[in-house]
Design a protein around this motif. Structure first.
Motif, PDB file in Angstrom:
ATOM      1  N   GLU A  45       0.877  -1.201   0.057  1.00  0.00           N
ATOM      2  CA  GLU A  45      -0.031   0.013   0.040  1.00  0.00           C
ATOM      3  C   GLU A  45       0.963   1.141   0.003  1.00  0.00           C
ATOM      4  O   GLU A  45       0.717   2.075  -0.866  1.00  0.00           O
ATOM      5  N   GLU A  46       2.033   1.307   0.826  1.00  0.00           N
ATOM      6  CA  GLU A  46       2.946   2.464   0.700  1.00  0.00           C
ATOM      7  C   GLU A  46       3.477   2.470  -0.546  1.00  0.00           C
ATOM      8  O   GLU A  46       3.524   3.643  -0.952  1.00  0.00           O
ATOM      9  N   TYR A  47       3.793   1.413  -1.039  1.00  0.00           N
ATOM     10  CA  TYR A  47       4.376   1.604  -2.212  1.00  0.00           C
ATOM     11  C   TYR A  47       3.627   1.970  -3.551  1.00  0.00           C
ATOM     12  O   TYR A  47       4.121   2.926  -4.301  1.00  0.00           O
ATOM     13  N   GLU A  48       2.359   1.522  -3.293  1.00  0.00           N
ATOM     14  CA  GLU A  48       1.280   2.129  -4.282  1.00  0.00           C
ATOM     15  C   GLU A  48       1.136   3.697  -4.180  1.00  0.00           C
ATOM     16  O   GLU A  48       1.073   4.582  -5.263  1.00  0.00           O
ATOM     17  N   VAL A  53       2.175   9.155  -6.065  1.00  0.00           N
ATOM     18  CA  VAL A  53       2.702  10.727  -5.679  1.00  0.00           C
ATOM     19  C   VAL A  53       3.479  11.045  -6.839  1.00  0.00           C
ATOM     20  O   VAL A  53       3.562  12.211  -7.360  1.00  0.00           O
ATOM     21  N   GLN A  54       4.391  10.044  -7.243  1.00  0.00           N
ATOM     22  CA  GLN A  54       5.359  10.333  -8.333  1.00  0.00           C
ATOM     23  C   GLN A  54       5.011  10.372  -9.796  1.00  0.00           C
ATOM     24  O   GLN A  54       5.764  10.574 -10.584  1.00  0.00           O
ATOM     25  N   GLN A  55       3.845   9.918 -10.080  1.00  0.00           N
ATOM     26  CA  GLN A  55       3.134   9.520 -11.114  1.00  0.00           C
ATOM     27  C   GLN A  55       3.928   8.794 -12.082  1.00  0.00           C
ATOM     28  O   GLN A  55       4.308   8.957 -13.354  1.00  0.00           O
ATOM     29  N   VAL A  56       4.361   7.477 -11.354  1.00  0.00           N
ATOM     30  CA  VAL A  56       5.010   6.335 -12.350  1.00  0.00           C
ATOM     31  C   VAL A  56       4.153   5.087 -12.403  1.00  0.00           C
ATOM     32  O   VAL A  56       3.325   4.944 -11.191  1.00  0.00           O
ATOM     33  N   ASN A  57       4.165   4.272 -13.043  1.00  0.00           N
ATOM     34  CA  ASN A  57       3.642   2.952 -13.068  1.00  0.00           C
ATOM     35  C   ASN A  57       4.251   2.182 -12.049  1.00  0.00           C
ATOM     36  O   ASN A  57       5.339   2.536 -11.502  1.00  0.00           O
TER      37      ASN A  57
END
Length: 70
Positions: A45-48, A53-57
């Motif tokens: 969940e933290e990773y997601e 926030v960084q707008q990356v896949n």
């Protein structure tokens, strides 16, 4: 390189502060910093949240990138 260290390198590369990401994800700064330095495991969940926030896949930091030696 572990996922946290890949994220740390990316954060440094795009010049975003750890504090900014911590605030946007609501992950306490100390926990975020420990994860980036491979001192604790982050939850999926933290990773997601971090990827959002960084707008990356979501696969951005999971895929092993090969380096050409040519």
């Amino acid at each position: 390189m572990c996922v946290g260290m890949k994220i740390k390198a990316f954060v440094d590369e795009v010049d975003v502060s750890q504090t900014f990401i911590s605030e946007k994800t609501q992950i306490p700064l100390i926990k975020f910093n420990l994860a980036l330095n491979d001192k604790r495991k982050m939850t999926f969940e933290e990773y997601e949240f971090i990827c959002g926030v960084q707008q990356v896949n979501k696969d951005r930091f999971l895929i092993s990138r090969k380096i050409n030696k040519n």
